[in-house]
Design a protein around this motif. Structure first.
Motif, PDB file in Angstrom:
ATOM      1  N   GLY A 177      -9.724  -9.502   1.947  1.00 55.27           N
ATOM      2  CA  GLY A 177      -9.664  -9.493   0.618  1.00 55.27           C
ATOM      3  C   GLY A 177      -9.629  -8.078  -0.044  1.00 55.27           C
ATOM      4  N   GLY A 178      -8.778  -7.774  -0.977  1.00 59.78           N
ATOM      5  CA  GLY A 178      -8.356  -6.310  -1.220  1.00 59.78           C
ATOM      6  C   GLY A 178      -7.503  -5.723  -0.689  1.00 59.78           C
ATOM      7  N   GLN A 179      -7.186  -5.953   0.637  1.00 58.09           N
ATOM      8  CA  GLN A 179      -6.032  -5.110   1.220  1.00 58.09           C
ATOM      9  C   GLN A 179      -4.652  -5.475   0.345  1.00 58.09           C
ATOM     10  N   GLY A 180      -3.849  -4.432   0.437  1.00 53.40           N
ATOM     11  CA  GLY A 180      -2.398  -4.711  -0.333  1.00 53.40           C
ATOM     12  C   GLY A 180      -2.542  -4.393  -1.607  1.00 53.40           C
ATOM     13  N   HIS A 181      -3.955  -4.174  -2.180  1.00 56.31           N
ATOM     14  CA  HIS A 181      -4.000  -3.442  -3.473  1.00 56.31           C
ATOM     15  C   HIS A 181      -4.328  -2.211  -3.734  1.00 56.31           C
TER      16      HIS A 181
ATOM     17  N   LEU B 257      -1.196 -12.839  -0.038  1.00 61.14           N
ATOM     18  CA  LEU B 257      -1.770 -13.297   1.138  1.00 61.14           C
ATOM     19  C   LEU B 257      -3.065 -12.824   1.658  1.00 61.14           C
ATOM     20  N   CYS B 258      -3.558 -11.686   1.404  1.00 56.78           N
ATOM     21  CA  CYS B 258      -4.710 -11.044   1.917  1.00 56.78           C
ATOM     22  C   CYS B 258      -5.825 -11.750   0.967  1.00 56.78           C
ATOM     23  N   ALA B 259      -5.609 -12.244  -0.149  1.00 51.67           N
ATOM     24  CA  ALA B 259      -6.443 -12.881  -0.985  1.00 51.67           C
ATOM     25  C   ALA B 259      -6.570 -14.278  -0.743  1.00 51.67           C
ATOM     26  N   ALA B 260      -5.702 -14.766   0.057  1.00 41.59           N
ATOM     27  CA  ALA B 260      -5.675 -16.529   0.265  1.00 41.59           C
ATOM     28  C   ALA B 260      -6.873 -16.721   1.030  1.00 41.59           C
ATOM     29  N   PRO B 261      -7.265 -18.088   0.605  1.00 35.52           N
ATOM     30  CA  PRO B 261      -8.584 -18.603   1.205  1.00 35.52           C
ATOM     31  C   PRO B 261      -8.631 -18.373   2.777  1.00 35.52           C
TER      32      PRO B 261
ATOM     33  N   THR C 133       4.130   1.257   7.471  1.00 32.21           N
ATOM     34  CA  THR C 133       3.559   2.001   6.133  1.00 32.21           C
ATOM     35  C   THR C 133       2.306   1.341   5.646  1.00 32.21           C
ATOM     36  N   THR C 134       2.774   0.147   4.730  1.00 31.18           N
ATOM     37  CA  THR C 134       2.192  -0.584   3.983  1.00 31.18           C
ATOM     38  C   THR C 134       1.149  -1.524   4.656  1.00 31.18           C
ATOM     39  N   LEU C 135       1.611  -1.773   5.886  1.00 29.56           N
ATOM     40  CA  LEU C 135       0.906  -2.713   6.473  1.00 29.56           C
ATOM     41  C   LEU C 135      -0.211  -2.159   7.442  1.00 29.56           C
ATOM     42  N   ARG C 136      -0.071  -0.928   7.462  1.00 29.35           N
ATOM     43  CA  ARG C 136      -1.072  -0.401   8.518  1.00 29.35           C
ATOM     44  C   ARG C 136      -2.705  -0.592   8.239  1.00 29.35           C
ATOM     45  N   PRO C 137      -3.107  -0.673   7.007  1.00 27.17           N
ATOM     46  CA  PRO C 137      -4.478  -0.959   6.837  1.00 27.17           C
ATOM     47  C   PRO C 137      -5.049  -2.234   7.356  1.00 27.17           C
ATOM     48  N   VAL C 138      -3.855  -3.356   7.064  1.00 23.45           N
ATOM     49  CA  VAL C 138      -3.925  -4.824   7.664  1.00 23.45           C
ATOM     50  C   VAL C 138      -4.018  -4.673   9.208  1.00 23.45           C
ATOM     51  N   LEU C 139      -3.222  -4.047   9.698  1.00 19.10           N
ATOM     52  CA  LEU C 139      -3.032  -4.012  11.167  1.00 19.10           C
ATOM     53  C   LEU C 139      -4.390  -3.540  11.931  1.00 19.10           C
ATOM     54  N   THR C 140      -4.810  -2.472  11.077  1.00 20.21           N
ATOM     55  CA  THR C 140      -6.082  -1.717  11.644  1.00 20.21           C
ATOM     56  C   THR C 140      -7.092  -2.826  11.518  1.00 20.21           C
ATOM     57  N   GLU C 141      -7.188  -3.386  10.368  1.00 17.55           N
ATOM     58  CA  GLU C 141      -8.362  -4.274  10.164  1.00 17.55           C
ATOM     59  C   GLU C 141      -8.515  -5.635  11.195  1.00 17.55           C
ATOM     60  N   LEU C 142      -7.104  -5.912  11.739  1.00 19.27           N
ATOM     61  CA  LEU C 142      -6.943  -7.153  12.479  1.00 19.27           C
ATOM     62  C   LEU C 142      -7.156  -6.563  14.050  1.00 19.27           C
TER      63      LEU C 142
ATOM     64  N   ASN D 151       6.917   1.600  -5.152  1.00 20.04           N
ATOM     65  CA  ASN D 151       7.559   0.046  -5.036  1.00 20.04           C
ATOM     66  C   ASN D 151       6.442  -1.004  -4.800  1.00 20.04           C
ATOM     67  N   PHE D 152       5.279  -0.442  -5.631  1.00 15.79           N
ATOM     68  CA  PHE D 152       4.133  -1.532  -5.446  1.00 15.79           C
ATOM     69  C   PHE D 152       4.107  -2.695  -6.218  1.00 15.79           C
ATOM     70  N   ASN D 153       5.092  -2.879  -7.351  1.00 19.04           N
ATOM     71  CA  ASN D 153       5.275  -4.129  -7.725  1.00 19.04           C
ATOM     72  C   ASN D 153       6.464  -5.007  -7.239  1.00 19.04           C
ATOM     73  N   ALA D 154       6.886  -4.773  -5.897  1.00 20.15           N
ATOM     74  CA  ALA D 154       8.214  -5.111  -5.406  1.00 20.15           C
ATOM     75  C   ALA D 154       7.490  -6.475  -4.538  1.00 20.15           C
ATOM     76  N   PRO D 155       8.286  -7.250  -4.334  1.00 19.75           N
ATOM     77  CA  PRO D 155       7.910  -8.441  -3.362  1.00 19.75           C
ATOM     78  C   PRO D 155       7.040  -8.321  -2.106  1.00 19.75           C
ATOM     79  N   SER D 156       7.654  -7.396  -1.603  1.00 16.60           N
ATOM     80  CA  SER D 156       6.917  -6.857  -0.133  1.00 16.60           C
ATOM     81  C   SER D 156       5.403  -6.493  -0.525  1.00 16.60           C
ATOM     82  N   HIS D 157       4.964  -5.779  -1.658  1.00 13.02           N
ATOM     83  CA  HIS D 157       3.697  -5.674  -1.951  1.00 13.02           C
ATOM     84  C   HIS D 157       3.086  -6.734  -2.538  1.00 13.02           C
ATOM     85  N   ARG D 158       3.594  -7.259  -3.246  1.00 15.39           N
ATOM     86  CA  ARG D 158       2.799  -8.489  -3.935  1.00 15.39           C
ATOM     87  C   ARG D 158       2.350  -9.548  -3.260  1.00 15.39           C
TER      88      ARG D 158
END
Length: 278
Positions: free
Chosen positions: A171-175, A160-164, A221-230, A148-155
């Motif tokens: 940066g790089g999270q989500g990819h 957002l992770c790459a936003a200023p 699932t998908t958000l776990r790396p971001v939540l861990t980083e934060l 599902n990696f091209n779905a809106p949830s992932h894109r």
């Protein structure tokens, strides 16, 4: 170097019905395994998570000796607590620490299965040869992965992770979870290893309910790396985490508007069942 994601079994299992359905569809296509020693079949579940689907293997083959492997202490603790022990038919479920990227069968298995785990392992198709070598003649290797990696949830998450505001930290999270091949590629890899294979895909139109259900889904699932980083535990990081979630929540609400009976969340998954010749 980024930390490995910290998993939350309770969050993951909040949508256990939708998460379990693809495994049940995979399980229905797995043939009866041989037995290596005249007893029940020997089964390995790679990336067993909280153990709920490992238990389904025990229901299907109650005489089997089944071991679930995972690299998350949180998931293994939940699996041990809920499911480890003898099964009704005289088999047994147990759980061990093991990373799919490095796991090698240490004995012949009649079935090696993986459910929604291999997409976290870059280059996982390169591991198929040693796993199939670890099967007994007539054994089966079967897996299911999200695609599902091209779905809106992932894109939206990647953007957002790459936003200023977030790129220096996220940066790089989500990819990162892009290791999944196309069905034809899996078919080619498996048949090149001498295994007749059945490969298919399904898109589930999941109807999710509750407030912000897509955000609740990806928190498991998908958000776990971001939540861990934060999640360092400081008040400033708690505020950063809430700010990030507020931005992501608003994007998801626009991409997945609720309907009268819930929010439709299409989810594509890939499946493969490969048999080792006798």
């Amino acid at each position: 170097m980024r930390s490995a994601p910290t998993w939350d079994p309770r969050q993951y299992l909040r949508h256990s019905g939708h998460r379990t359905r693809p495994f049940l569809d995979l399980l229905a296509r797995i043939p009866e395994p041989p037995t290596t020693d005249g007893g029940g079949p020997r089964i390995a579940d790679i990336g067993c998570g909280a153990g709920n689907v490992t238990a389904l293997l025990g229901h299907r083959w109650p005489t089997a000796r089944i071991t679930g492997f995972d690299n998350s202490p949180e998931m293994l603790a939940r699996a041990e607590e809920e499911f480890a022990g003898p099964t009704a038919g005289g088999g047994r479920l147990d759980f061990r620490a093991g990373d799919a990227a490095h796991w090698t069968p240490d004995e012949p298995y009649d079935l090696i299965v993986s459910n929604a785990a291999l997409h976290w392992v870059p280059g996982h198709a390169g591991l198929f040869a040693r796993w199939i070598d670890g099967l007994s003649p007539g054994g089966t290797f079967a897996f299911q992965v999200p695609a599902n990696f091209n779905a809106p949830s992932h894109r939206l998450l990647a953007d957002l992770c790459a936003a200023p505001r977030w790129r220096d930290r996220l940066g790089g999270q989500g990819h990162g979870v892009t290791a999944v091949l196309e069905p034809a590629d899996y078919l080619a890899r498996l048949t090149e290893l001498g295994c007749p294979a059945d490969v298919w895909e399904t898109t589930y139109l999941q109807l999710l309910t509750g407030d912000d259900p897509v955000l609740d889904w990806v928190k498991g699932t998908t958000l776990r790396p971001v939540l861990t980083e934060l999640a360092t535990g400081s008040p400033s990081d708690a505020a950063e985490r809430d700010a990030f979630l507020d931005e992501y929540r608003a994007l998801l609400r626009e991409a997945y508007p609720p309907g009268e009976r819930g929010t439709v969340f299409p989810f594509r998954r890939l499946f493969a069942v490969a048999g080792k010749p006798r």
